[in-house]
Design a protein around this motif. Sequence first.
Motif, short mmCIF file in Angstrom:
data_model
loop_
_atom_site.label_atom_id
_atom_site.label_comp_id
_atom_site.label_asym_id
_atom_site.label_seq_id
_atom_site.Cartn_x
_atom_site.Cartn_y
_atom_site.Cartn_z
N GLU A 1 53.70 22.88 -50.14
CA GLU A 1 54.31 23.90 -51.00
C GLU A 1 53.49 25.18 -50.97
O GLU A 1 54.05 26.30 -51.01
N VAL B 1 54.37 27.29 -47.87
CA VAL B 1 55.62 28.04 -48.03
C VAL B 1 55.37 29.31 -48.84
O VAL B 1 55.80 30.41 -48.47
N GLN B 2 54.63 29.16 -49.95
CA GLN B 2 54.34 30.32 -50.79
C GLN B 2 53.45 31.33 -50.05
O GLN B 2 53.65 32.55 -50.17
N ARG C 1 53.24 31.93 -46.86
CA ARG C 1 54.02 32.67 -45.87
C ARG C 1 54.85 33.75 -46.55
O ARG C 1 54.96 34.90 -46.05
N GLU C 2 55.46 33.41 -47.70
CA GLU C 2 56.25 34.40 -48.42
C GLU C 2 55.37 35.53 -48.94
O GLU C 2 55.73 36.71 -48.87
N GLN C 3 54.20 35.18 -49.47
CA GLN C 3 53.31 36.17 -50.07
C GLN C 3 52.73 37.12 -49.03
O GLN C 3 52.60 38.33 -49.28
N SER C 4 52.38 36.57 -47.85
CA SER C 4 51.73 37.38 -46.83
C SER C 4 52.72 38.00 -45.84
O SER C 4 52.38 38.95 -45.12
N GLY C 5 53.93 37.43 -45.80
CA GLY C 5 54.90 37.88 -44.80
C GLY C 5 54.56 37.39 -43.40
O GLY C 5 55.12 37.87 -42.41
N GLU D 1 54.78 34.39 -41.10
CA GLU D 1 55.39 33.08 -40.86
C GLU D 1 54.57 32.22 -39.91
O GLU D 1 54.84 31.04 -39.76
#
Length: 897
Positions: A452, A455-456, A458-462, A464
């Motif tokens: 989890e 996933v966070q 990757r979203e936070q840093s942009g 992937e």
Amino acid sequence: MSIAKTYTPADVEAKWYQRWQEQGFFKAKANPRKQPYSVVIPPPNVTGVLHMGHMLNNTIQDVLVRRARMQGKEACWVPGTDHASIATEAKVVALLKEQGIEKKDLTREQFLEHAFAWKEKYGGIILEQLKQLGASCDWDRTRFTMEPELTDAVLRVFVDLHQKGLVYRGVRMVNWDPLGQTALSDEEVIPKDVMAKMYYLRYEVVSDSLAVVSEGDQQNNADNQQLTTDNSYLTVATSRPETIMADVAVAVNPNDPRYTHLHGARLRIPLLGREIPVILDEYVSIDFGTGALKVTPAHDLNDYELGVKHKLPVIDILNNDGTLNEKAVLYVGQDRFAARRNIVKDLEEAGHLVKVEEYASIVQTSERTKAVIEPRLSLQWFLKMEHLAKPALEVVENDTVKLHPAKFKNTYRVWMENVRDWCISRQLWWGQQIPAYYLPDGTYVVALTAEEALVQAREQSGNEALQLTDLRQDEDVLDTWFSSWLWPISVFDGFKDPDNADVNYFYPTNDLVTGPDILFFWVARMIMAGLEFRKEVPFRNVYLTGIVRDGQGRKMSKQLGNSPDPLDLIKQFGADGVRTGMLFSAPAGNDLLYDEKLVEQGRNFSNKLWNAFRLISGWEVDAALPFPNDKAVEWFSARLNATITELDEHFEKFRISDALMTVYKLVWDDFCSEYLEMIKPAYQAPIDPETLRLTTGFLETLLRLLHPFMPFITEEIWHELKERGPKEYVCVAAWPKAQPVAGAPEVLARMSKALDVVAGVRTIRNQKGLGPNKPLTLAAKTDDASLLTDYDGIIRKLAALTDISVVEAAPAASVGFVTGGSEFFVPLEGQIDLGAEKERLGKELEYAQGFRDSVLRKLANEKFVANAKADLVERERQKLADTEAKITALEQSLAAM
């Protein structure tokens, strides 16, 4: 039936405990047809063994649980242990050292393997010991704060509170344990009274802008050792000279006239030579010490706040283990206390030490390692408390949660109104690892699992392309209390499945039994957690025990060598003897002064009960005999029911010690010493069947009342009395209910008067050395002859009298006593030395007359009668009446001689 002459606890305790478990009497499950009663054990440290505090606490819990079970409730007592991060890690590290293994040479996973192996080998010892005490826990429900389900609950709560903005990470001053090498909460720090030393040090004034000082000011300052003007020094007092290398300023009060000339000046730190400024702040007390305060922001909370206010640098000179680091420049690598000894020596040799004074002080120590705490700036995780504390205070203030005794409400209120944010991170490996994951750029995400978190992240840093290997989990673990504050919910899997049958049925629990020393950092926090995560308090009552102390008032501990081994006590006195001995003088909230005589008294009580059982069981029955004991049975029935009512009131108000003493007196005094003596047949004579039937019934009721306090002997006698069915145990027998007895108050009052007569005769026997069985007669001058008629058989039997008569005057050569407004005389002609008795009576009469005269003078004092309370005046008048009756009896006795 062959009955052992003496009761031997070792022969029966293990037997009955095993049978209770085999019968499943301790097991509990959600049962809508029954009222729930649940208690969670304050989980002892997994490192622990049974001590006297555990004995007291768990005995009280067992009394409450066993009584609830007998009341027909679904009684559930959940046992378990606490992983105790600091204590357990210290034990495992010490064990590894003995094997030649250093923690630093192990990976985290390797260390945890050793720790869990230790836990599996030693972690259950204390629970097995509790079984010897008789603790009736549902052992199938045993929990451990670091088991997977409870760890999952802790992590879920951390994530939830972080999402709510209540958990944060920041640099703040914390309590640092150099031995455990971890941060501690305020509640894990114990103040200790010591004699400390204050060192007065000279800091050289080096500023070119130093103001001109008048000769008068020079002399005044020199006299006060504030400023040595010949070399331009400022004297500063400190209890920690080893921290001067971390000084960044010296503060003085701007209103202090002694230091006006130093405003804007600079000083040189002794030995080190580094220059620091003089700053001005009204925080500095003019009247304390020299009025000049060295400012060391990295090593004192108040200094840190001064540093923030004046934008001062921070120099941390200590390593995690309490040794000095390279920033200290001097004494690098030395332990802080060794550095203190060395710097004091060097300061003195260099002429910088003005003087040393001893003074009474308080040092803060680690509750677990006993090391002296260092205040230290540290990057830690914190929980905001204000949001949680307010509702937790309200429910105690309005008695939704009742504290017993209520005096602790004030203590609770003070703490809750001044609560500080909770430092919840610990620099250890044993515990729940904080679910925070750091990205390569130093930012972090908080998530229940690494997957989890990815996933966070990757979203936070942009980014992937981030992989699990790019994330680093926080090395720290959570404070042990961060798991135990969830205990009443997590033991019923209330986080895993918030709507499961157990948590819905058994939560909130009923009663919590614990010590006042953890009122704040466990009890208060459980209330916070219950309200936050279940919207309901975790328990209704909190019974706060006292601390077990020795005869000198010291807390019992192995370190002091003043604590007996509880298991040795059980072997010597039996579990029932130890349980009752601990409770005899343990009122809620008051410390227990342990005395082995109390435990001996508990064992003697077991023997008394056993002997009463043997007496009753040894009587032969003659079916043809009539029932002659109506008065005795009527009285004890009334006494028994009055006691049941009183006992229930004590339990309702959590007066557990009083409850025990109530049933103790009923058994020892009323049943054994009075009732059995009233109905006991003559030596080797048979008893009538009705008396035996009723007496056996009384004994069974007494066994039920005693069972919560003395489970083993009551179960043994219960089964010895008669054949029982497979489920007919006193452990699950119905708790007695008070039954109304017609005319009970009059019955009790009349028997009390009859027993007073018996006591009067027995006193004369003791005074005259006549022996308990020497035949005597009794003459009474009374208006209540019916008392003697109605209770003739009982008075004759208990007082060993051959005749009772009503007379108009005292018989010749008799000794008298007064009770209940009547006069009684025991003729002693031929039994004693009449001359000596006449002399004794004369002295007693003279004393009584003198006492009467003093009371008369008091009552003749109009000021006293007018101003004293009415009940006090009435007591004096009653004293006069009683004394005059005694004088009359003495005069008649003398006249009869």
